[in-house]
Design an enzyme around this catalytic site. Structure first.
Site: not given
Lengths: 768, 768
Positions: B358-359, B490, B603
């Protein structure tokens, strides 16, 4: 489920007719064991069809290198795994120059297996036609001696039916075996030596890495019509890890030739010199001879049954089921050796790696405690005591705990963790609770307090330290919480405040606290020794208590239930009865995320807590929680139905109790989960025993006294079981009219039946 | 972190001095690429020291059989993996009969590497003494041609310093390569043919299973003091998968000998006959010659920089950092081919398997959208459109969804899932949201609506269907919930109601709903085609809306923040500043369970939502959420600091914004996480670009207009960047006094600076 597979019979497991599709399942069901070794029901002769070869030696394992897709900190590098041991049963057979192989035969008739549980032997008989046209009848019997527990005996008979036959017997022992369940297809055995002498032959091999040395031995005798021909081998085939002796005979049509193979293992766990020990083992067995060995076997099993049998009248399937369970438990573990434990598959398969799970403490100890000398249960407790250092090391090195906190492994062989899924290995921490509970339970049942000051208290302190450190304070709740766990219900992972886990955590601290006080008062020198050893201060104990006294328990006041976990009521609460049956078992049909977010419960969880701590809750609470959770439970763990059966009986839901009982007792016989070929569910068999004794019999120990509240399923005419209660034997016989209790012992005993005291005089019986 | 490793320089990455410990890190940092192929900075000559060999071809992958400890339903059987490609750079060199190997040399001096980002080449120079006493000076330059993107060029010079030298050059191409990251140590390449002709040689090989055919070719010329000796090979060494040409020369002390190797790949993705294509590629390169190829390279990179350069005045480390990021992004992906995508390691390493995360949508598209023609971003969107069928299949077959719901894979090469951790593969479903957001973002920025009726709407519908089915109704909350997910953070797995996930789920449904209306009104025939194709009814849309309109969002009214997930506030909320630094990075120091129950965030997660949907929230809300979550964020993902930098700038926390910027821009150059040897963090480099353009520059598109709110870190004198906004080029120059905006285009444009309209006339500049 396959209800027509095994013939109903009170004392035997019987299969009739040969079905290649059932060979592996039968190999599991007809397994034999004697606590020290075990053997799947593989054929002695060559079989080229689909088979799962399995021979196992208790305590012999291999550290298989961990296989994992994505490594996580704290995973074990290796894990100790049940090992397929050298083959001791093999007998290649040539009949008129053709290798006998059932997979190549035609016209297979009268195929029959029997596992005679009363007498402890397994037999197989059949007739078949070889490709060369020779028709033969085969009769094989084998058993693993309980008395000489390094020895197995095989009697293998061949009768040519339509012509004379030249038969070459090629019995062998072979260390060139592999595991089905090997992570990297490594070889586990290193061959050391192959020897023979007359009718004896030996293969010595050792496991790589762990260096367990094993001599696999055999002695063979060939007979004609029952007469020993005193033959010597005509030849030997020898490789690095296998030796085979050759015996050739001519057998006239209609005559019966046979070979007797006395074989087995001697291991370095028990002997400095396994070769010498093997020679002695053969001598000891030959001194008795096959027939006497068999008579001794029957007598030894009679003694086991004398104490542990449960009879059920009027329901042969139920009777067969419970005996199969009791038989397998005794085949797996006899409690002689505190280095051993009870693997989930016993000696019937390789699955699940290591041998010891919380199953031992939660399910197996009650069975062994009540049907054997109390030393057996104490040995099981000692097993954990001996592994305490490794449990502390596991908590410290792998998981960041400190100050002597212990986390016992989820799965182990030698005290080191064997499992590598973070949601299990790192989060299914409730196992610590069962280990503490077993200490409590042992004392409650046996009355033997000595274990606690001698060993148990150290375990209880290390476990209390773990829970104290593992709980954290929630400012939002103003209480202590336990985040990120997996409960007994493995269909929820990384949940917060699993009721069972929080409850047993608090209980462990409270119980450790009480025992510290008690040992301090009653065993002052032990108290001093232990407190100094573990460096425990009063202030640390006060910190524990703060956690225990302020533990949070998720609850729904509206529903009157405790919650599996904080967010259980957010789930889409469709009960199991409304779930499309085609979707079951959900663990085979659904992706893991779907299982996790569903409300479906794999095994009793809140109800497991009610089972352990029944007297902490009211019957009304039990009723509400049972009704709620039972409706979402799919019982995809073999450990689930027994707890539900016990609680259903307590709640007078007898139809349900009976259904759960039947499911647990015949799980493997009827192959409910279509997986018996991988091995039998040994540990849950102890749960089956509990379903009768604690469920229908209502046995409890309260205030040092035995209680019963007998109930009986309408399908049964009566049932009976025996209990070793504090070195006196009680037999309880229940029918629809009354309960009769007999005491074999020297002291009168007051028991309670439906809460009424009943005095049972020594060697007499009482009726209630 | 190693701040002294790379010399500060505006345009080059420079390493001075030879350090065996840094070889693998430098191999990553000095990687070269041209969008079609890439090469780690491995030495051409033999190197027996520790090295990580890596050559990569865009779009060429291998389906490696999944390795996992405990299988879960829904895991992919195979996953497509970045492939180490045949070696095209290799030149074995014998000097006075000794194989030249830096690991065996002494007295290594003047070792210097340079990656010249302005001109797109890599060089290495050194002096060393061989064991035979010969002292040599080495100068090597190489580049991967942007113009001829199948071709690389190497110029390798040797000067014997203390005696004459017999030099044998043995350039080779070799398909006998392996992956470091192979699950089962399988060989990925099957050799097909080895050929040579004059100075040319070829190895053709194909990948097993996927059958990508690749011809690796080379042409060599040997020079003395710059003069082509027109030598032919004296010999060839040939194996099944390798060919080596031998050229022997005698070089006088002080004279310079050199070899030029023109080499590369032709692949079956682009050619029917890779051998013929290889011959043509050599011809095309030789027609230009090395020097012209280099001049073209410089010109091609100048063109890229012309559009995408960011200048920073007064802070050379910051300048070097941003250029390194922009350079690597352009080396990785140039947007010519919609079959390709942007791997997290680009062409600098193997880690993370597949190429697409998805980056791409969340971080890379804004960079490519603003610095290239809009077709490039459209190609990235089309990549997902082309994989829609596989995303639907993934949802249906693996995860039990129905009716055309799509779940895009977490990691992919060809549309199939590559990852196998249930908590990621099955639960990190927010990726679907970023894919829908990218469609919205593309339209918002480019103004090009045509993509939606042509392709995008089908993707939006399939994603809306997914969210509708994935949400479930909570009776307890009387709202829709999304249970059992992993968010962008995550470090929490299997959580309930991750704010980011719930928010983007609702947004996806709402956006799909709006676009269905809009396409219906404005592109009726597309609407009809799509609705018929996907069989979408009004009632189904109403069901979606019910979920979107009643979605639950976890929130703390007391703290004025949205919650990461339902139970975040139950955690032990110790901020990062109070965490013992020896415990960091926590993902290397802690077991996974401990990471999960900690409050530490890998993140931006709630803040990622505020980033995507900035205008849905007030600045006060942002401030509160930023202050709360920033204090728990450990930024152990490379994707984290950029979002924090942008938001810190917006909130006038400029010191913090600058710190985050520096961390993201020099993550690899300073090797913050001590892992650059595995490869560079390519996708997060686009985030670095965003930190400047959206963070300091404050660029936003609102109501079809460009907005800026320029800020400047006090450490800088000024900075500038360029934007392709709807086919007109804006250059923005910011210093401490003013912002100057120049428009290269044909139409006057009103932009907003600090919310004030500024008219910029075509080919003029305006100041604000």
């Amino acid at each position: 489920m396959n209800q027509d597979y095994i013939k109903p019979n009170n004392w035997s497991i019987i299969e009739e007719g040969f079905d290649v599709e059932r060979v592996k399942s039968s190999e599991s069901l007809f397994s034999i064991g004697n606590g020290a070794m075990g053997q799947r029901a593989n054929f002695e002769e060559t079989y080229t069809g689909d088979t799962f070869q399995g021979s196992y030696i208790a305590g012999i394992y291999y550290p298989d290198k961990t296989k994992v897709g994505w490594w996580k900190n704290g995973y074990p590098e290796y894990f100790a795994k049940v090992l397929n041991a050298p083959n001791w049963i093999g007998i290649e057979i040539e009949i008129n120059d053709e290798l006998f192989d059932l997979n190549a035969c035609t016209n297979i008739k009268n195929f029959r297996r029997e596992l005679n549980m009363k007498e402890g032997w397994y037999s197989r008989s059949l007739e078949a036609t070889l490709k060369n046209g020779t028709e033969v009848a085969i009769n094989v019997m084998r058993f693993l001696s309980l008395d000489l527990d390094e020895v197995g005996a095989i009697h293998y008979e061949i009768t040519p039916l339509n012509k004379d036959a030249k038969i070459v017997y090629k019995p062998y022992v072979d260390a060139g075996v592999t595991n089905e369940d090997a992570n990297w297809d490594e070889k586990f055995w290193e061959p050391l030596e192959v020897k023979h002498s007359g009718n004896e032959a030996y293969v010595t091999a050792q496991t790589f890495k762990t260096h367990f040395k094993v001599t696999t031995f055999m002695h063979n005798s060939v007979f004609e019509n029952g007469k020993n021909l005193n033959l010597s081998p005509t030849n030997f085939n020898t490789t690095l890890d296998k030796i085979q002796s050759l015996y050739a005979v001519i057998v006239a049509k209609g005559k019966t030739s046979s070979i007797q193979k006395i074989a087995g293992y001697t291991v370095s766990l028990n002997h400095n010199n396994t070769q010498t020990a093997a020679e002695k083992a053969i001598q000891a067995a030959l001194a008795k001879g096959y027939n006497q060995l068999l008579q001794d076997q029957i007598a030894a099993w009679a003694k086991i049954w004398e104490m542990s049998d449960i009879t059920i009248d009027g329901d042969v399937k139920a009777q067969q089921g419970i005996r199969f369970n009791i038989f397998q438990l005794n085949q797996t573990y006899l409690g002689k050796d505190s280095r051993l434990n009870i693997g989930p598959k016993g000696f019937t398969g390789e699955k699940y790696g290591g041998s010891t799970y919380w199953d031992t403490e939660a399910y197996c100890i009650p069975f062994y405690m009540a049907t054997k000398d109390q030393q057996v249960a104490r040995n099981l407790l000692t097993y954990r005591y001996n592994q305490l250092d490794k449990a502390i090391e596991n908590a410290e090195k792998n998981l960041g705990f400190k100050n002597g906190a212990a986390l016992y492994p989820m799965v182990t062989m030698n005290g080191e963790e064997c499992h590598n899924e973070w949601e299990i290995t790192h989060e299914e921490i409730h196992r610590n609770g069962a280990i503490a509970f077993a200490i409590f339970n042992y004392h409650r049942f046996t009355g033997d307090y000595t274990y606690i000051p001698e060993k148990g208290l150290e375990v209880l302190i290390a476990i209390a330290r773990f829970w104290h450190q593992r709980a954290s304070f929630s400012t939002a709740k103003n209480q202590y919480v336990i985040l990120g766990v997996t409960g007994p219900n493995e269909y929820e992972n990384n949940i917060n405040n699993n009721f069972y886990t929080n409850y047993i955590a608090k209980w462990c601290i409270d119980y450790a606290f009480e025992q510290i006080q008690k040992v301090s008062l009653e065993h002052a020198s032990d108290h001093k020794r232990i407190i100094e050893k573990v460096k425990l201060s009063d202030s640390e104990i006060q910190e524990w208590k703060k956690v225990a006294d302020n533990m949070y328990f998720p609850k729904s006041e509206e529903l009157g239930i405790y919650l599996q976990q904080d967010n259980f009521l957010d789930k889409d609460l469709v009960p199991v009865k409304d779930l499309d049956p085609s979707q079951r078992p959900i663990n085979q049909k659904w992706s893991w995320d779907r299982v996790l977010r569903s409300p479906y419960i794999k095994q009793a969880d809140v109800l497991q807590c009610f089972y352990f701590f029944e007297d902490h809750f009211s019957k009304e609470e039990l009723n509400k929680n049972f009704d709620f959770y039972e409706s979402f439970t799919v019982h995809e763990s073999s450990l689930s139905p027994c707890v539900h059966s016990i609680q259903a009986a307590l709640l007078d839901k007898m139809d349900m109790a009976y259904t759960f009982y039947l499911r647990t007792s015949r799980l493997d016989l009827d192959d409910y989960n279509k997986e018996v070929e991988e091995g039998c569910h040994i540990t849950s068999m102890a749960g089956t025993w509990m379903s009768i004794v604690e469920g229908f019999g209502g046995m409890r120990v309260k205030n040092d006294a035995l209680h019963f509240s007998p109930k009986i399923p309408k399908e049964w005419d009566g049932y009976s079981f025996k209990i070793n209660f504090r070195n006196q034997i009680l037999k309880v016989i229940v029918n629809h009219n009354e309960t009769q209790i007999t005491l074999e012992g020297s002291q009168d005993l007051t028991v309670y039946v439906n809460d009424q005291p009943v005095l049972v005089r020594a060697n007499e019986h009482a009726t209630a």
